[in-house]
Scaffold this motif. Sequence first.
Motif, PDB file in Angstrom:
ATOM      1  N   UNK A  27       0.824  -1.206   0.000  1.00 26.99           N
ATOM      2  CA  UNK A  27       0.000   0.000   0.000  1.00 26.99           C
ATOM      3  C   UNK A  27       0.860   1.258   0.000  1.00 26.99           C
ATOM      4  N   UNK A  28       1.981   1.203   0.711  1.00 27.12           N
ATOM      5  CA  UNK A  28       2.894   2.353   0.698  1.00 27.12           C
ATOM      6  C   UNK A  28       3.389   2.602  -0.722  1.00 27.12           C
TER       7      UNK A  28
ATOM      8  N   UNK B  56     -10.318  10.185  -9.679  1.00 32.09           N
ATOM      9  CA  UNK B  56     -11.012   9.012  -9.130  1.00 32.09           C
ATOM     10  C   UNK B  56     -10.036   7.997  -8.554  1.00 32.09           C
ATOM     11  N   UNK B  57      -8.775   8.040  -9.022  1.00 36.07           N
ATOM     12  CA  UNK B  57      -7.776   7.115  -8.510  1.00 36.07           C
ATOM     13  C   UNK B  57      -7.521   7.301  -7.034  1.00 36.07           C
ATOM     14  N   UNK B  58      -7.707   8.511  -6.513  1.00 32.05           N
ATOM     15  CA  UNK B  58      -7.471   8.762  -5.100  1.00 32.05           C
ATOM     16  C   UNK B  58      -8.510   8.045  -4.244  1.00 32.05           C
ATOM     17  N   UNK B  59      -9.754   8.037  -4.699  1.00 35.35           N
ATOM     18  CA  UNK B  59     -10.795   7.328  -3.968  1.00 35.35           C
ATOM     19  C   UNK B  59     -10.567   5.818  -4.013  1.00 35.35           C
ATOM     20  N   UNK B  60     -10.098   5.312  -5.151  1.00 33.62           N
ATOM     21  CA  UNK B  60      -9.779   3.889  -5.265  1.00 33.62           C
ATOM     22  C   UNK B  60      -8.687   3.526  -4.265  1.00 33.62           C
ATOM     23  N   UNK B  61      -7.659   4.365  -4.184  1.00 30.32           N
ATOM     24  CA  UNK B  61      -6.563   4.132  -3.245  1.00 30.32           C
ATOM     25  C   UNK B  61      -7.079   4.162  -1.807  1.00 30.32           C
TER      26      UNK B  61
ATOM     27  N   UNK C 151     -10.051   3.466  -0.699  1.00 29.44           N
ATOM     28  CA  UNK C 151     -10.827   2.258  -0.420  1.00 29.44           C
ATOM     29  C   UNK C 151      -9.903   1.069  -0.157  1.00 29.44           C
ATOM     30  N   UNK C 152      -8.794   0.996  -0.884  1.00 27.55           N
ATOM     31  CA  UNK C 152      -7.833  -0.083  -0.651  1.00 27.55           C
ATOM     32  C   UNK C 152      -7.250   0.012   0.757  1.00 27.55           C
ATOM     33  N   UNK C 153      -7.017   1.230   1.208  1.00 26.05           N
ATOM     34  CA  UNK C 153      -6.476   1.438   2.548  1.00 26.05           C
ATOM     35  C   UNK C 153      -7.503   1.037   3.607  1.00 26.05           C
ATOM     36  N   UNK C 154      -8.731   1.482   3.417  1.00 22.59           N
ATOM     37  CA  UNK C 154      -9.793   1.200   4.386  1.00 22.59           C
ATOM     38  C   UNK C 154     -10.062  -0.300   4.500  1.00 22.59           C
TER      39      UNK C 154
ATOM     40  N   UNK D 169     -13.011   9.946   4.401  1.00 23.21           N
ATOM     41  CA  UNK D 169     -12.097  10.457   5.421  1.00 23.21           C
ATOM     42  C   UNK D 169     -10.643  10.273   4.997  1.00 23.21           C
ATOM     43  N   UNK D 170     -10.323   9.086   4.503  1.00 23.14           N
ATOM     44  CA  UNK D 170      -8.947   8.781   4.128  1.00 23.14           C
ATOM     45  C   UNK D 170      -8.508   9.611   2.926  1.00 23.14           C
ATOM     46  N   UNK D 171      -9.428   9.894   1.996  1.00 25.00           N
ATOM     47  CA  UNK D 171      -9.098  10.769   0.869  1.00 25.00           C
ATOM     48  C   UNK D 171      -8.590  12.112   1.385  1.00 25.00           C
ATOM     49  N   UNK D 172      -9.297  12.696   2.350  1.00 25.11           N
ATOM     50  CA  UNK D 172      -8.888  13.999   2.897  1.00 25.11           C
ATOM     51  C   UNK D 172      -7.534  13.905   3.594  1.00 25.11           C
TER      52      UNK D 172
END
Length: 338
Positions: free
Chosen positions: A135-136, A157-162, A164-167, A195-198
């Motif tokens: 993930x890093x 949109x890639x940021x939201x995908x990332x 979701x992978x983190x969550x 939240x993670x996107x922000x």
Amino acid sequence: MTCPFLPTRRIGDRPVQELVVHAMRTADGAVVELEEIGTFPIAGNRAVALGLLNDDSGKSTAGAKRNPLDAVRSDLRRAFAPRKAALQARRVIDRHVHRLRSSDDPESIELVSKLFTPIAAEALLVSLGLEDEALEHETVTFFEQMQAEAMKSLLSPGLLVLARRIVTSSCVTPGGFLENQQLIRGRSTDDLSELVVLLLMAGVEPVANLTAMTAHTLLSEPRYPTPQAAYDHVVREDSPIYPGLYRTSKQALSINGHDHPAGTLFFVPVVATDVSERHFTFGAGPRRCVGQALAEKLVLGTVHALVQMGVDRVRECSWRAQLPRGLRSLHCSFADGR
């Protein structure tokens, strides 16, 4: 409407903040047009700026939905507490700087993408309770691509995908922020991803950028001979968090003869207000950046580690072609040739 104009595309090796400072000194309270961003009255007076930041109800723009971070700020402050941040920062910095020291040719390593961004990304993930090298790597790769393609992180949109992978990662450590039952109760994966996107937007690229500009200032400006002096200069007068913060007034305000009704959206510069040393790189008031302690430890710790390695000058660098102002690449030389 005629008003002062700030050409925000004037970025590069000349601080774009000079334009903000000029407007702040000469147009405080007046409406200023920011190229590509909009038209806002400017709040350069320290008292007014602090009033807006302290009294804000949680909305940075009129009509905007409440910032989802506001509901979990107390949990976030615990996750990014200064003592914990110091330990996490030191561990992450030591690991990445060790790789740099072990390199046969550290002068060939581009520091923004290969050192500063990985440090910021790993530190954020560790603070969230994640120990996941894959993930890093994915996070670092995303931000490298974002810079290369001049993408807007808010629109990607890639940021939201990332996020979701983190969550949904299975590598969340017990007791980590993302395993906090009080936090996740009643929140969907989409809510947590938002939240993670922000957090990604605020905690990776801005921190890497701040580190790069602090290192560059230290090595190119004799007036700032220590990492702390260079850092203080950058956040006060040349912050990469540009152009500033936006806050909606709760009441009518009169500034230097300019009257503004309640509900006016103001632009609050992040550089030092008035003739004081006060800056708002990390905001102020109840919505001040929860990760400030971690960011400062990462920036100063990384630059100090480079100094210990004998870094002595900038070999070459390139500046970003889009906002925020900052370095796209940085190569340095070391006193012992390493």
